[in-house]
Design an enzyme around this catalytic site. Structure first.
Site, PDB file in Angstrom:
ATOM      1  N   VAL A  64     -18.310 -25.625 -16.940  1.00 11.21           N
ATOM      2  CA  VAL A  64     -18.109 -25.153 -18.316  1.00 11.21           C
ATOM      3  C   VAL A  64     -19.405 -25.105 -19.112  1.00 11.21           C
ATOM      4  O   VAL A  64     -19.443 -24.504 -20.193  1.00 11.21           O
ATOM      5  CB  VAL A  64     -17.067 -26.018 -19.066  1.00 11.21           C
ATOM      6  N   ASN A  90      -9.905 -29.288 -21.518  1.00 12.63           N
ATOM      7  CA  ASN A  90      -9.776 -30.690 -21.132  1.00 12.63           C
ATOM      8  C   ASN A  90     -11.035 -31.257 -20.479  1.00 12.63           C
ATOM      9  O   ASN A  90     -11.246 -32.467 -20.505  1.00 12.63           O
ATOM     10  CB  ASN A  90      -8.590 -30.835 -20.166  1.00 12.63           C
ATOM     11  N   SER A 144      -9.886 -37.221 -28.854  1.00 13.96           N
ATOM     12  CA  SER A 144      -9.900 -38.638 -28.485  1.00 13.96           C
ATOM     13  C   SER A 144      -9.620 -39.475 -29.720  1.00 13.96           C
ATOM     14  O   SER A 144      -9.758 -39.004 -30.857  1.00 13.96           O
ATOM     15  CB  SER A 144     -11.274 -39.001 -27.915  1.00 13.96           C
ATOM     16  N   TYR A 159     -20.638 -39.645 -26.814  1.00 12.16           N
ATOM     17  CA  TYR A 159     -19.222 -39.346 -26.582  1.00 12.16           C
ATOM     18  C   TYR A 159     -18.468 -39.288 -27.904  1.00 12.16           C
ATOM     19  O   TYR A 159     -17.695 -38.352 -28.148  1.00 12.16           O
ATOM     20  CB  TYR A 159     -18.606 -40.406 -25.658  1.00 12.16           C
ATOM     21  N   ALA A 161     -19.720 -38.712 -30.868  1.00  8.55           N
ATOM     22  CA  ALA A 161     -20.172 -37.528 -31.600  1.00  8.55           C
ATOM     23  C   ALA A 161     -19.535 -36.258 -31.044  1.00  8.55           C
ATOM     24  O   ALA A 161     -19.117 -35.369 -31.799  1.00  8.55           O
ATOM     25  CB  ALA A 161     -21.692 -37.432 -31.543  1.00  8.55           C
ATOM     26  N   SER A 162     -19.441 -36.177 -29.716  1.00  8.91           N
ATOM     27  CA  SER A 162     -18.869 -34.972 -29.107  1.00  8.91           C
ATOM     28  C   SER A 162     -17.402 -34.815 -29.459  1.00  8.91           C
ATOM     29  O   SER A 162     -16.926 -33.700 -29.731  1.00  8.91           O
ATOM     30  CB  SER A 162     -19.048 -35.001 -27.577  1.00  8.91           C
ATOM     31  N   LYS A 163     -16.661 -35.919 -29.486  1.00  8.61           N
ATOM     32  CA  LYS A 163     -15.238 -35.829 -29.781  1.00  8.61           C
ATOM     33  C   LYS A 163     -14.971 -35.619 -31.272  1.00  8.61           C
ATOM     34  O   LYS A 163     -13.968 -34.987 -31.639  1.00  8.61           O
ATOM     35  CB  LYS A 163     -14.506 -37.066 -29.256  1.00  8.61           C
ATOM     36  N   ILE A 192      -6.588 -43.846 -21.250  1.00  5.34           N
ATOM     37  CA  ILE A 192      -5.725 -43.249 -20.242  1.00  5.34           C
ATOM     38  C   ILE A 192      -6.316 -43.557 -18.864  1.00  5.34           C
ATOM     39  O   ILE A 192      -7.520 -43.374 -18.643  1.00  5.34           O
ATOM     40  CB  ILE A 192      -5.620 -41.720 -20.416  1.00  5.34           C
TER      41      ILE A 192
END
Length: 255
Positions: A64, A90, A144, A159, A161-163, A192
């Site tokens: 991606v 996803n 998230s 992570y 920041a990305s979410k 999860i």
């Protein structure tokens, strides 16, 4: 009548974990599914299992982070499979280096995580924009709990920041694409149990316990726990829902 009959759904990161569970659940609800993953063999195996269970599934390899590859696979799907009406973004990764860790590792974490978790969502969504507009489609982004908070465990700030970015992107697209009949929503999973975090769960039970102590339901989630929210957001059950995030975190954000 199955909830997703007559839909063609594309799911990224579908070779394992949450993506694989969503692809399987969508197929059970009548959708024809296309599984995309950098792990082409894993995606093909998951698609084969769906077909053996009576579902309709194809798969393609996709990184991606490569914008031109995203455009190419979108064209291939349009030519060979049909018009996409549901997209699930996803694909994602996480790292657990602190910002104060060794500089090269922190920089690499930032570049890799942003490239997949945020730029990847942009790349794939942009590649499928025209068929989604034509079909008045639905986009479901996997965000998230860290779209809101930075959890109290060793975790890369990249992570979080990305979410945060995924949730912001979701809301921005919902505002822009609503006039085209396209609905854009997100799901916010908590902890999860997936192959992505299997090593950490097996080697750091204290980290898992931190999550569980803050989770009213007292357990980690399974990939199947995300399937119901994904079906809801992809189906007509949520026909007046856009720009929202459905939390599937066992109550983590409630306390």
């Amino acid at each position: 009548m199955p909830l997703l009959e007559n839909h063609l759904a594309v799911i990224t990161g579908a070779a394992s974990g949450i993506g694989r569970a969503i692809a399987t659940g969508f197929a059970r609800e009548g959708a024809r599914v296309v599984l995309l993953d950098i792990n082409e063999q894993g995606a093909a195996e998951a698609a084969r299992e769906i077909r053996e269970a009576g579902g309709k599934a194809e798969s393609f390899g996709l990184d991606v982070t490569l914008r031109e590859d995203c455009r190419a696979v979108a064209k291939t799907i349009a030519d060979r499979v049909g018009q996409v009406s549901v997209l699930v973004n996803n694909a994602g990764i996480n790292r657990r280096n602190a910002f104060t860790a060794e500089a090269d590792a922190v920089i690499k974490d930032w570049q890799d995580i942003m490239a997949i978790n945020l730029n990847g969502v942009f790349n794939v969504t942009h590649a499928f924009l025209e068929p989604l507009r034509a079909s008045k489609g639905r986009i479901v982004n996997i965000a998230s709990i860290q779209s809101f908070v930075h959890v109290r465990t060793p975790n890369s700030p990249a992570y979080t920041a990305s979410k945060h970015g995924v949730l912001g992107f979701t809301r921005a697209l919902a505002a822009e694409l609503g006039k085209h009949g396209v609905r854009v929503n997100a799901i916010g999973p908590g902890l999860i149990e997936t192959p992505l975090n299997e090593h950490v769960r097996n080697t750091n039970p204290q980290l898992v316990q931190i999550f569980l102590d803050h989770t009213p339901l007292g357990r980690a989630g399974k990939p199947e726990d995300i399937v119901g929210p994904a079906i809801f957001l992809a189906s007509d059950l949520s026909s007046y829902v856009t720009g929202s995030i459905v939390m599937a975190d066992g109550g983590y954000r409630a306390i």
